[in-house]
Design a protein around this motif. Structure first.
Motif, PDB file in Angstrom:
ATOM      1  N   TYR A   1      -6.872  12.266  -2.179  1.00 17.43           N
ATOM      2  CA  TYR A   1      -8.659  10.663  -1.569  1.00 17.43           C
ATOM      3  C   TYR A   1      -9.612  11.194  -2.053  1.00 17.43           C
ATOM      4  O   TYR A   1     -10.307  12.030  -2.462  1.00 17.43           O
TER       5      TYR A   1
ATOM      6  N   HIS B   1      -9.121   6.126   0.132  1.00 19.90           N
ATOM      7  CA  HIS B   1      -8.799   5.026  -1.545  1.00 19.90           C
ATOM      8  C   HIS B   1      -8.583   6.679  -1.852  1.00 19.90           C
ATOM      9  O   HIS B   1      -9.225   7.317  -2.041  1.00 19.90           O
ATOM     10  N   TYR B   2      -7.444   6.192  -2.675  1.00 20.15           N
ATOM     11  CA  TYR B   2      -6.243   7.685  -3.442  1.00 20.15           C
ATOM     12  C   TYR B   2      -5.896   7.392  -4.600  1.00 20.15           C
ATOM     13  O   TYR B   2      -6.301   6.151  -5.396  1.00 20.15           O
TER      14      TYR B   2
ATOM     15  N   ARG C   1     -12.626   9.022   2.834  1.00 17.62           N
ATOM     16  CA  ARG C   1     -11.666   7.446   2.908  1.00 17.62           C
ATOM     17  C   ARG C   1     -10.365   7.526   2.848  1.00 17.62           C
ATOM     18  O   ARG C   1      -9.551   8.411   2.166  1.00 17.62           O
TER      19      ARG C   1
ATOM     20  N   ILE D   1      -5.188   0.689   2.996  1.00 16.83           N
ATOM     21  CA  ILE D   1      -5.375  -0.298   1.977  1.00 16.83           C
ATOM     22  C   ILE D   1      -4.701   0.057   0.841  1.00 16.83           C
ATOM     23  O   ILE D   1      -3.429   0.392   1.169  1.00 16.83           O
ATOM     24  N   LYS D   2      -4.476  -1.088  -0.063  1.00 14.59           N
ATOM     25  CA  LYS D   2      -3.508  -0.795  -1.090  1.00 14.59           C
ATOM     26  C   LYS D   2      -3.553   0.687  -2.072  1.00 14.59           C
ATOM     27  O   LYS D   2      -2.685   0.486  -2.653  1.00 14.59           O
ATOM     28  N   SER D   3      -4.461   1.112  -1.816  1.00 11.12           N
ATOM     29  CA  SER D   3      -4.588   2.570  -3.120  1.00 11.12           C
ATOM     30  C   SER D   3      -3.767   3.629  -2.473  1.00 11.12           C
ATOM     31  O   SER D   3      -3.615   4.641  -2.826  1.00 11.12           O
TER      32      SER D   3
END
Lengths: 355, 198
Positions: free
Chosen positions: B177, B169-170, B167, B10-12
């Motif tokens: 993360y 998500h960063y 996840r 994902i984009k993060s």
């Protein structure tokens, strides 16, 4: 019109309720019998009388109780309200926007008296009468963003605009659909939306960002978003997910009508004058399935939308496990008749449920 | 094998590159463990004459090779936390034209990038190259505690003890993360931990 404010809770005994008026003006988010992501933006320039679109910041019967719930969340976790150092001016912009809008739109509830930079703000429902100096933080009990958003329903993300992107650099977030301001603060538009499935591939965020970067002062925009929540719980935060997640397993065929809520976000977007930031209020409305079913059109449509939603979206929105039970309930309110276009209840023209 | 090809995500999620020597008034190179290999590959005598290398060996044996590059200043320390005051001072004293190179684990690069950003260097101007362990620095979204070098998914939060899933998500601000409770809806039902990319 004078609003009767409910005395209700969004936790523990969940005494939250919607009056008949609140049900009729509920922002039902589906304009047709199916749902897929889209850049469903429109101008936020009022709407039908007494609808949630009518005023710039809708104030309804839940106002006082929602503000009490927000104070409880903040007492438990002050990280729900944060503002990076360069965002203070945007906080003042937001304070001005809300005070001016509310005092003009609800003169019986809110008053703003300005004498140069000396401002007197009266909030009758919350019993507040404060005099302060505009742009002087020392004259308010909180920073400007926190001060005013403790008095305004819905979450607020304040977005800095630079490098052709929007940056989540401040916010008040206590009624969120499972995202963390503390984690996402400082991210750009694509980063904080990173976990959303399917929409990146459809180019939704590229187009939405282009639209938002061009929002002008005095020309706000709006859209609806939605998810599902078991119990009328405002604080569905990731921070507390280990506490509330278990509530999703308490649905039964007997209690689902009362316990399962459609959660709708009225998202609006306003350009702020001094900071050129964009404020993104995310106002949460909750309505139980059984209350929604009193509107025949919504009963028919909600069944069809939930039934046909792609698995990825039902998973992301957190109700994939409960979907079969929802459908068992909802199909009783779908007689197969066609529905009228648009989100409004159309009670006068839509036929009652065929039994 | 110290190079790893991360799957698409994902984009993060950060994307790492390959260090390249750039023109600069000074060069700050920060690495841990196998990150040393990336520094050895990018170093030139011209760069080293104006270079400050900060290295955290984490049990790897590259210190002698790095010293042999003859950087203007060299530091070896036991942990990022121990190295941080020196790093902050270096960044505080930095002049226009400083080039920053980060190499090694995600946790090291993320924290050093954070320090550089706080000093006013845009993250897009900082070079990174991943080497070595694919362990992650994880923030527990519930208690906010950071667990370093997480190798499995799920894992147990080292602060509050909840079982967390890893996840993608960063957060650059946290250099971490996000870890989220995996058994909130079915307490005790925790899958067997696996390597993060297994």
């Amino acid at each position: 019109m004078t609003i009767q404010f409910n005395d209700e809770s969004f936790r523990d005994d969940y005494s939250f309720y919607n009056s008949e008026r609140a049900i009729k003006r509920f922002p039902f988010p589906f304009h047709e019998d199916s749902y897929m992501y889209s850049v469903n933006m429109e101008q936020h320039r009022g709407g039908p009388k007494d609808s949630v679109y009518e005023k710039r910041f809708d104030v309804d019967e839940h106002y006082v109780s929602e503000m009490r719930d927000r104070a409880l969340v903040l007492a438990d976790d002050p990280l729900r309200c944060q503002s990076l150092p360069h965002m203070t001016l945007a906080g003042w912009d937001l304070l001005e926007l809300i005070m001016v809008s509310k005092s003009e739109d609800y003169p019986d509830l809110f008053e703003l008296h300005r004498d140069g930079n000396t401002w007197r703000w009266i909030n009758k429902p919350l019993g507040i009468d404060d005099t302060f100096t505009f742009l002087d933080e020392a004259t308010l009990p909180y920073g400007p963003m926190e001060y005013i958003t403790r008095q305004a329903q819905g979450d607020f993300a304040v977005l800095d605009q630079r490098d052709d992107n929007l940056w989540m650099d401040a916010g008040m977030v206590t009624t969120q659909a499972d995202w963390s301001l503390d984690f996402d603060i400082g991210m750009n538009f694509f980063e904080w939306h990173a976990p959303v499935p399917l929409a990146h591939e459809k180019g939704i965020f590229v187009r939405a960002l282009k639209f938002l970067l061009n929002i002008q002062q005095g020309a706000p925009a709006r859209r609806l978003n939605w998810t599902m929540t078991v119990n009328p719980l405002l604080d569905t935060s990731p921070e507390n997910y280990h506490k509330w997640g278990i509530q999703k397993t308490t649905l039964t065929p007997e209690n689902i009508g009362a316990k399962q809520h459609l959660r709708v976000e009225l998202q609006t977007f306003f350009r702020l004058p001094r900071s050129n930031a964009l404020v993104f209020p995310i106002r949460c409305y909750l309505c139980s399935f059984q209350d929604l079913m009193t509107v025949p059109k919504w009963g028919r449509r909600l069944h069809r939308v939930v039934r046909d939603l792609p698995v990825e979206l039902a998973t992301y929105k957190g109700f994939i496990a409960n979907r079969p039970m929802m459908l068992d309930y909802l199909e009783n309110f779908d007689d197969g008749l066609p529905t009228s276009p648009g989100i409004w209840p159309d009670l006068e023209t839509e036929p009652p449920l065929k039994t | 094998m110290t190079k790893f090809t991360f799957p698409e995500s994902i984009k993060s999620r950060p994307i790492y590159g390959t260090l390249e020597a750039r023109e600069g008034s000074a060069h700050l190179l920060v690495a841990d463990a196998h990150g040393a290999e990336a520094l050895l590959e990018v170093a030139t005598p011209e760069m080293m004459a104006k270079a400050h290398i900060m290295y955290i060996p984490k049990g790897e044996d590259f210190e002698a090779k790095l010293r042999a590059l003859k950087p203007a200043s060299f530091y070896s320390g036991p942990s990022y936390a121990a190295a941080e005051p020196r790093l902050l001072k270096t960044l505080e004293d930095a002049r226009m034209g400083l080039q920053v190179y980060l190499a090694g684990t995600e946790g090291l690069m993320g924290q050093a990038m954070n320090a550089a950003m706080a000093a006013g260097i845009p993250y897009t101007a900082i070079q990174t190259e991943h080497r070595g362990s694919v362990a992650r620095r994880m923030q527990c979204v519930h208690c906010k505690g950071i667990t370093e070098d997480v190798e499995t998914d799920p894992f147990v939060c080292s602060h509050c003890g909840l079982n967390l899933f890893v996840r993608d998500h960063y957060s650059r601000r946290l250099a971490a993360y996000q870890g989220v409770c995996i058994d909130a809806e079915d307490p005790g039902n925790v899958p067997e931990p696996k390597g993060i990319y297994e």
